[in-house]
Design an enzyme around this catalytic site. Structure first.
Site, PDB file in Angstrom:
ATOM      1  N   ASP A   1       0.839  -1.208   0.000  1.00 49.68           N
ATOM      2  CA  ASP A   1       0.000   0.000   0.000  1.00 49.68           C
ATOM      3  C   ASP A   1       0.870   1.252   0.000  1.00 49.68           C
ATOM      4  O   ASP A   1       2.097   1.163   0.093  1.00 49.68           O
ATOM      5  CB  ASP A   1      -0.947   0.008   1.214  1.00 49.68           C
ATOM      6  CG  ASP A   1      -0.212  -0.169   2.542  1.00 49.68           C
ATOM      7  OD1 ASP A   1       0.969   0.209   2.637  1.00 49.68           O
ATOM      8  OD2 ASP A   1      -0.810  -0.692   3.494  1.00 49.68           O
TER       9      ASP A   1
ATOM     10  N   HIS B   1      -7.483  -3.192  10.463  1.00 47.40           N
ATOM     11  CA  HIS B   1      -7.251  -3.036   9.026  1.00 47.40           C
ATOM     12  C   HIS B   1      -6.052  -3.862   8.561  1.00 47.40           C
ATOM     13  O   HIS B   1      -5.128  -4.136   9.315  1.00 47.40           O
ATOM     14  CB  HIS B   1      -7.128  -1.559   8.611  1.00 47.40           C
ATOM     15  CG  HIS B   1      -5.836  -0.886   8.941  1.00 47.40           C
ATOM     16  ND1 HIS B   1      -5.755   0.466   9.221  1.00 47.40           N
ATOM     17  CD2 HIS B   1      -4.558  -1.319   9.018  1.00 47.40           C
ATOM     18  CE1 HIS B   1      -4.507   0.806   9.443  1.00 47.40           C
ATOM     19  NE2 HIS B   1      -3.766  -0.269   9.328  1.00 47.40           N
TER      20      HIS B   1
ATOM     21  N   GLU C   1      -9.665  -0.481   5.256  1.00 48.12           N
ATOM     22  CA  GLU C   1     -10.233  -0.059   6.524  1.00 48.12           C
ATOM     23  C   GLU C   1     -11.536  -0.806   6.830  1.00 48.12           C
ATOM     24  O   GLU C   1     -12.118  -1.441   5.941  1.00 48.12           O
ATOM     25  CB  GLU C   1     -10.494   1.452   6.488  1.00 48.12           C
ATOM     26  CG  GLU C   1      -9.247   2.309   6.286  1.00 48.12           C
ATOM     27  CD  GLU C   1      -8.394   2.456   7.549  1.00 48.12           C
ATOM     28  OE1 GLU C   1      -8.469   1.596   8.451  1.00 48.12           O
ATOM     29  OE2 GLU C   1      -7.644   3.440   7.634  1.00 48.12           O
TER      30      GLU C   1
END
Length: 239
Positions: free
Chosen positions: A65, A136, A141
């Site tokens: 990410d 998460h 999320e």
């Protein structure tokens, strides 16, 4: 989902590192999705210590990410953490690794680019993740569908706050761009690592809750080869 408890963070890091090295020795062209954050750094340094020169010469690495709007050169970016602690010390050819471009004006195309790479590789052989205080995984999320591939997420307030620890000065964090949970479910092996008492409540919830999108880490219960690896402190609330 298998839970394994290690004596401490050092033993956890050594075992995770050896698992990854063994995997690439069995399959030199393996594809790895790797997380950033504090917990995996010890693992990456152990890989550098234990690996032989050519172990990862044919492997592919993909970053889990990125914070949207934060450049790759920032000390808080996934790319910076994985490059500095693993890829550069191993002398990995930059052509072998991919991270999200968090500065692009076209985030959707960036998601599609990483999706395409993973589809071409037949999915990841291994995805290594940590877990947030709200459950998460990556920047998926609470409320995120398990059926999403790469996507852009609105960050939860707790993520914006805890994310500050990766930066030397206050940094505005609003969105993330992340590997989706469907890629995690399709990976050959998924490993979540967690250390310290601050993660004990999170790990307890992963173990006791049924799979549900409000606690994304419970996706591990749906994985055919999912592993939760924790130290004794993170496991302290388990029965």
């Amino acid at each position: 989902m298998q839970v394994e408890i290690f004596q401490d963070s050092k033993e956890l890091a050594s075992s995770t590192a050896q698992f990854i090295i063994n995997m690439v020795r069995e399959k030199p062209t393996a594809t790895f999705i790797l997380t950033s954050g504090d917990t995996p750094v010890q693992t990456y340094k152990k890989i550098v210590e234990l690996a032989q020169a050519n172990d990862f010469a044919q492997a592919t690495f993909i970053g889990l990410d990125e914070w949207v709007g934060i450049p790759a050169t920032s000390e808080g970016s996934c790319r910076y953490i994985v490059e500095e602690n693993l890829l550069k010390p191993l002398n990995i050819n930059p052509a072998q690794y991919t991270f999200f471009d968090s500065m692009t004006d076209d985030l959707q195309s960036e998601c599609e680019r990483v999706d395409k790479l993973l589809f071409e590789k037949g999915g990841a052989d291994l995805i290594l993740v940590g877990v947030g205080l709200n459950g998460h995984i990556g920047l998926n999320e609470p409320g995120t569908s398990f059926d999403l591939y790469c996507h852009v997420s609105a960050l939860a307030e707790i993520t914006k706050t805890t994310g500050q620890k990766y930066f030397k000065q206050g940094t505005e964090l609003t969105q993330g761009i992340t590997i989706g949970l469907k890629h995690l479910l399709e990976a050959g092996t998924a490993i979540m690592i967690a250390t310290g008492e601050k993660k004990a409540e999170v790990i307890k919830e992963v173990v006791i809750q049924e799979p549900n999108i409000n606690f994304p880490a419970t996706v591990f219960k749906l994985h055919k080869n999912g592993h939760i690896w924790v130290d004794k402190a993170a496991a302290s609330l388990l029965q």
